[in-house]
Each structure stands twice: as C-alpha cells, then as structure tokens.
Write a protein that holds these residues in place. Structure first.
Motif: not given
Length: 202
Positions: A177-199
């Motif tokens: 995966l290109p370096e330019t897509l790593i931050d985006d992947t982390a940001i969107e994944t964190f949004e999913a984790l916040k749901v799991i952590g607070t649901d």
C-alpha cells in the motif's frame, strides 16, 4: 512439481516468523494459521517450507504462545469485550466461523449481534473517505481457514465480539500500500474502533 508455495527469506513479503523448528531445512511459522482453535485444517499447509505452514502444534509460535498467556489472564477477570486482529489486505471485516465452508455447518448464537455491531462500525468507517468493506461472517467465497484469530478469540477465549479486519486495499496495491494511503486507512479505521469502544453491546 512441488505442492507448496516456496518463498525465500529475502522476500520482502515473507509471511512467517523466523522461528526454527524440527524441520531444519526451512524456517518459520505463519501465525495466521497457528491459533488454538480448529488448528491444522483448511487454508494452512503441512509443509514447513510453504509460506502457509501452520506450525507443529497450536500456539507453537513464540509470539502467539506469549499472547495467549497474557490474554488468558485478562479474560479470566472477564475484562475482554471485543478482540480485533488487524491484517492486510482485502477491505474485509470478518467474524466466526472462519474454519467452516458454510455458515450453516457450525451455527453460533452471537452471529446476529456480531453482525449488528460490525455494520455500525463499518458505517462509521465509510464516512471519512467512502471506503467500502465487505462484511463476512463465517467463510467467504466458498473458502475457509482454520486456526485463525477470530475463531480462537470466540471458540477458545469466549470473547463475544471477535473480529479480523483486513485493511486496504482490494488488490490494486495489495500488501504494498502506498505511503499516501496509510494515514487515510488509519483515520477511517479509528472511526470504526470508536464505535466498538463505545457501543453498549460491546
């Protein structure tokens, strides 16, 4: 012709650890197939030189043996609500059972709530950049894998919400995966984790 896929240790995509074992000609265990639930089944390989080699026994890798010892102590105190294993690639969100060919072969009572929580998490993940993940409960595309993390978390540890998340992408870049897509992947994944952590379900 050999019936296994061989990769040299100079391969950047080396898929195993570096652990020696009794097969002196080859090194390493593929941790993906070394978990202690339905070990030594579909997906992995008996051949020690294959990059899919599942080891000489469940949790025979040093890494998973250590993780199991640590996480078992936590679970004995009933402190684990969810278990998440990050891998790449595929944009898939998976939960048990992975070892069966068809979901009806091994029904499990928590499938409905696992599915509901995953859908909410993936809805949140999609918001930043519109990235779409496939949700797979059980085997996918007629395939199955034994000795995998989500089955271990559910079947061995008794964690109600066990997920394996295969992050970006779907094959254009694959493991590179290109370096330019790593931050985006982390940001969107964190949004999913916040749901799991607070649901409240978790």
């Amino acid at each position: 012709m050999a019936d296994f896929t061989y990769r040299t240790i100079s391969d950047r995509l080396w898929a195993k650890n570096w652990q020696p074992h009794s097969y002196h000609t080859c090194w390493g265990i593929n941790l993906h197939f070394n978990y202690a639930y339905q070990w030594q089944g579909y997906g992995g390989s008996l051949h020690p030189c294959d990059y899919r080699f599942f080891g000489e026994g469940p949790l025979s890798s040093f890494e998973l043996d250590a993780i199991h010892s640590w996480i078992t102590k936590l679970q004995n105190r009933n402190t684990i609500a969810a278990y998440i294993d990050f891998q790449s690639y595929g944009q898939d969100w998976r939960y048990p059972w992975g070892y069966v060919w068809f979901e009806e072969d091994a029904p499990q009572p928590d499938k409905g709530v696992q599915d509901d929580l995953a859908i909410r998490a993936l809805t949140a993940l999609q918001v930043p950049y519109g990235t779409v993940y496939d949700l797979e409960g059980g085997s996918w595309d007629g395939n199955s894998e034994s000795g995998v993390s989500e089955d271990y978390a559910y079947g061995t540890l008794g964690v109600k919400y066990p997920y394996r998340i295969e992050v970006r992408d779907q094959g254009e870049y694959g493991y590179l995966l290109p370096e330019t897509l790593i931050d985006d992947t982390a940001i969107e994944t964190f949004e999913a984790l916040k749901v799991i952590g607070t649901d409240p379900l978790a």
